[in-house]
Every structure is written in C-alpha cells, then in structure tokens.
Design a protein around this motif. Structure first.
Motif, PDB file in Angstrom:
ATOM      1  N   UNK A   1      67.739  99.839  83.060  1.00 35.86           N
ATOM      2  CA  UNK A   1      68.048  98.678  82.216  1.00 35.86           C
ATOM      3  C   UNK A   1      66.873  98.275  81.338  1.00 35.86           C
ATOM      4  N   UNK A   2      65.841  99.106  81.298  1.00 37.16           N
ATOM      5  CA  UNK A   2      64.604  98.693  80.642  1.00 37.16           C
ATOM      6  C   UNK A   2      64.624  98.918  79.129  1.00 37.16           C
ATOM      7  N   UNK A   3      64.332  97.855  78.390  1.00 35.08           N
ATOM      8  CA  UNK A   3      64.132  97.973  76.938  1.00 35.08           C
ATOM      9  C   UNK A   3      62.634  98.103  76.675  1.00 35.08           C
ATOM     10  N   UNK A   4      62.280  98.957  75.746  1.00 29.84           N
ATOM     11  CA  UNK A   4      60.857  99.118  75.396  1.00 29.84           C
ATOM     12  C   UNK A   4      60.316  97.817  74.817  1.00 29.84           C
TER      13      UNK A   4
ATOM     14  N   UNK B   1      64.144 101.945  84.886  1.00 30.49           N
ATOM     15  CA  UNK B   1      64.440 102.608  83.613  1.00 30.49           C
ATOM     16  C   UNK B   1      65.901 102.375  83.195  1.00 30.49           C
TER      17      UNK B   1
END
Lengths: 311, 311
Positions: free
Chosen positions: B308-311, B306
């Motif tokens: 570094x996560x982009x949707x 989460x």
C-alpha cells in the motif's frame, strides 16, 4: 492527454436510508467523465433522449467535458430506478428502461479521434469492441463490465477483453469471470484473457491491482506484487450509486494527466480513484462531483495516504 | 515486556478445500501465544485435559512460552470441529465439546503477576474480568470476544469491556455490539463502551483501527483519523483457523516489545498482525507458526508495507 469514454448517460431514481432523489442525471459515462474532468480533458460518446436538455448539458459544460459525441435520439433517455434501503452495499433494481439506449450505435466525432486514452464503461461488449476498433490510435484502453455480460454474453466479452489494457471490476465480477473463488487465482485467470492490469474494487475496503506476467514488468509492476489502495471509512453514505464509475474516472483521469505511466503513477491513480468514489457517495447523484475543487481532492488524497502510511 | 494471555488451549479437527487435519493443537490462546512469541515473552493461562501431553508441551517450550498457568484437569481438553468446505471465510461448526473448559477457573501463577500486558482471548467475559481484576498492575489490556457473548451475555461483556484498552473484533461483531451497520458509527459506539482503541478485522481485506475521542490524543491517534492495514492477497489459504488470534498475537506482541506506544508503533503493530495472520493460514493448524524466523517475518512485513506504499 484526452480521454474518450463510451457508456450510459441516464436518469436515475434512487432511494437510500438518507432519502430519495427523482430522475437525477446519472449513468456510468456521466460519473466517469465528471470524476476524470478534474484531471484531464474528457470526451463522451453516448445517446440521450428528448428529456436531456439545457440543464443536463450545463453540468458537462461546467466541467469542460466535450459532449459532441452524445447523440440526441427521439424518445426518452435510459432510466434506472434502484433502492439501497435493504443493503447500502448493493442496489436492488426496481426498474430499468433502456429507451433510446436499446438501439444505441456509437458514433465517434472526428474531433475525438486524437484521444490517447479510451474508457469502455459498462455497456454491451459488442459496442465496446466497435468503439475500441474504431480508435486504433489510443495508447491505453480501460474497461468495465458487469455480471449480465459475463454470464450471458461471455463470447463477445472475451473478444472485447482481448483489447482492454486496464480492466476495473469488482470482487464478484472477478470471481464470476474467472470461475474460481480464490482472489489471486481469479485475478491471474482474468489477466490471461488479455488485460495487462486488473483493478478489483472491494467497495468499502478499497481496491487491489494485479498485474499480468509480462505486461508491465518493464515498469516494475509484476505479477508477484499486487497493490492495494484503501477506501476511507465514511460516517455517512448518502447514495452509493456511481462510486465505482467515479473510481474509474479518478483512476484513469489521473493516469491520463501524467506524461508517463510509472509504478508510482499507477499507485497514486488507485488512491485518486478511491478519493473520487468517496466524494460521490457523500451526496445524491452527481451533486458532489459537480462542484469539487482540486484543493479538496488533494486534501482528501492526503487523508487516504495517511490512512495506511507507515513512517 | 511480558504478556499474559488467558484463553482456550484446545484440539481442533478441521476440513478445508485443501484437506483435513485431526485433533491438532489449537485454541485462541495457542495461536495468540505462538504469534506473540516472536516479539516478546508470553505466559498462558488456560486449562487442558489428560490428552495434552509432552508433544503439545514441546510446541510451547520450543517458542519459550511459559505454560505454568495452564492447569491440567481430569478429562479431555476443549475440542472443536469445523468445516470451511462451503465458505473459506467462515467456519461451519460441526462439533464443540467444552470438556474441561466447562468448569474453567483461571488461576494466575505468582510468576505472571509482573506482566505489563494482558490479553483476554475469546472466553466468557466473567472469566475475562476476573483475570483482569486479579492483575491490577498491567498497563495495557487487549481483548477479543464473539457473537455468542455479545448476544447472550451482553451485561457481563459490557462490564469487561470497561476495563479493556484495545479491543480486537471483526466487522460482524462490531456491528452487532454497536447495533448499527455503518462502520464508523459502530466503531464510535463501541469505543464509548470503554476501549481506547478498536481494531476491526476485515478478513482478507485487512483491519481498521479507530481511536477514542481522548484516549490516545496525546499520542496523535485521535477519533478523526482511523488507520487501515492491508491483508496480503493469498493464492492459497490452506486453513483459515486461528488467523484472527494470530493477528492479535502479532499486534499485541509487537506493541509489548516496544518501549513506548507511539502512533508509529501502533500502526506497525497493525501490519505485524496481518503478517502473522497471513502465515497461519498457509498451513493447517499452528504448523506454520511453530517454525518461523524473525527474518521471514521481516521479509513479509516489507511486502505488506510495499502493498500500500506510495513513494
């Protein structure tokens, strides 16, 4: 939605392992506004001297940047000379001539006063606060500062920070401002000074955003979940000058271009910040930032995304 | 699939801003094997002295780690004393007693010889190569080294590196090994020495993997696409000792647990490395690594994702 940015418009002489450039157009407000101009309308407040002419005006005009707020004063523009020969990650300042900047009194054109976003680039916090107070209609204020103001003008800086929503500073500045070395504790201490979010820039390692306890909770951005965007490992860095200001321009420009600030917008803005910084360092001065296309920006955004993306 | 690891099993005395621990079970092979044990079977090769008793054996036994390859020699185990009081990112060595390690001759139990994975923790590259040559059946070899071997035993180290598939070292070691400061050029130079992939550890900023020109091309991991995994910003680091070895254990352990090495597996392994390192530094010595659950590991993996996560 338009951003007004106040900060330095300057000339730099820079030497790096890749070469040397003499008196190129520079300054925090210049890098910021060029980077942000790929996302939204930008208006600049600053001061220049008689050495700022048609050539420099054309750089802003080509990107549609409003410079009616750049005052022309008798004398020379702010000048900085630095060297990265010893350390590509940190400039050694060889000369700083404030020139017309020494008596800078920001004047805000009427046409700027409907700006919904305001960015206070790194200048005297007294001036930052004056501009912020003169633009009560803005809905989001971003800001930057540096060691000199943190160390020697702390009381003034704290007054300014109380009115800044998004603060963008680097690791060293964060620890210095907080007075503690642990990055998480330092971020919490800085957030307690007013900002709703703190974006800590790590140079070649990217940036981490920390969120205040209640500030963005309704957006799903809370104190327990920082967000980290990578920087791209680059085979050649020609000139690191302006990378941080370009990050801020890409970051804030993308936010201003979106209808609502959601967690997804904030995270993407962090990536766009890194993207714009990565372009800047590929050439001397603002050269790379002057002639980008949105397609190049999106292509690099995809590379940044892929860099840390798990299926 | 089983991993054999060769390296130090030691006792450490460590002081940090959080306190002090006396003669705790430590050593690169210890941290590595505990971290990897949450993912796959682990077998250790090393040497200890008469001070290594039932209490230490029980730590390995509790995690199902095979220590038949840990030789018992007359005398004392390897001992290291260090301090992080001045800098939490870098230990100051106060004392190093090689003891039984000075005459260490790795002996590989017959039962280890069907291991498909081999990890050469940071020891004399002559010994690393001897173990590697004695286990020709392994399908993937990981390795680590340090400044001392790079500076003073370079010729031996280069012979070893020619037989290492995945090299895990930090920023400083990478630049020193390559003789250049640019991180991308340094990585390319190191990859030219033999490794198919180089994982450069950045401490609190995570790690970046670089891939050789043809090495993993068929897997979709090529020289033009590095991969970067974040580290979690931690509010308290109790004891940084062993973070890098735990990273290696989580990374290599996860790879060994999967049927095929795909790009997705490699990238997830980088995240699991960071996860295991983040647990280790939360307590002194191996305390935190001894009593984890797979649920705790998966929960932290989700936080890293989460981060570094982009949707």
């Amino acid at each position: 939605m338009a951003i007004t940015v106040v900060g330095s418009v300057a000339f730099d002489t820079v030497e790096t392992p890749a070469g040397r450039i003499e008196r190129c157009l520079a300054g925090a407000a210049t890098y910021f506004s060029l980077a942000a101009s790929y996302f939204t309308d930008v208006r600049v407040i600053g001061v220049v001297g008689e050495d700022f002419g048609a050539e420099q005006e054309a750089v802003f005009a080509a990107r549609g940047i409003d410079i009616r707020g750049i005052e022309r004063a008798p004398g020379k523009s702010f000048f900085w000379q630095g060297s990265y020969l010893e350390n590509l990650n940190e400039a050694k300042t060889l000369q700083t001539d404030l020139n017309v900047f020494a008596s800078f009194e920001p004047k805000i054109p009427e046409a700027y006063k409907d700006s919904e976003f305001l960015f206070l680039a790194n200048i005297d916090p007294v001036l930052q606060k004056r501009v912020r107070d003169a633009m009560p209609q803005v809905k989001l204020v971003g800001g930057d500062t540096m060691n000199y103001w943190i160390n020697d003008h702390r009381a003034n800086l704290l007054k300014t920070l109380a009115g800044v929503d998004l603060l963008l500073i680097n690791d060293t500045e964060t620890k210095l401002l907080a007075g503690t070395k642990n990055p998480v504790k330092a971020a919490q201490d800085v957030l307690a000074l007013g900002p709703k979010a703190l974006v800590v820039k790590h140079g070649e390692y990217g940036a981490t955003a920390f969120f205040g306890k209640n500030a963005f909770a309704k957006l799903g951005l809370d104190a327990h979940h920082p967000f980290r965007a990578p920087a791209l490992p680059l085979a050649e860095v020609v000139d690191p000058t302006g990378a941080g200001d370009s990050f801020a321009g890409g970051f804030f420009g993308y936010i201003a271009s979106q209808p609502v600030l959601t967690p997804s917008v904030f995270k993407r803005a962090m990536f766009y910040g890194g993207v714009m910084g990565s372009f800047t360092v590929e050439r001397f001065g603002t050269e790379r930032l002057q002639h980008l296309t949105r397609e190049e920006i999106e292509a690099r955004f995809a590379i940044f995304r892929e860099l840390t993306h798990l299926d």
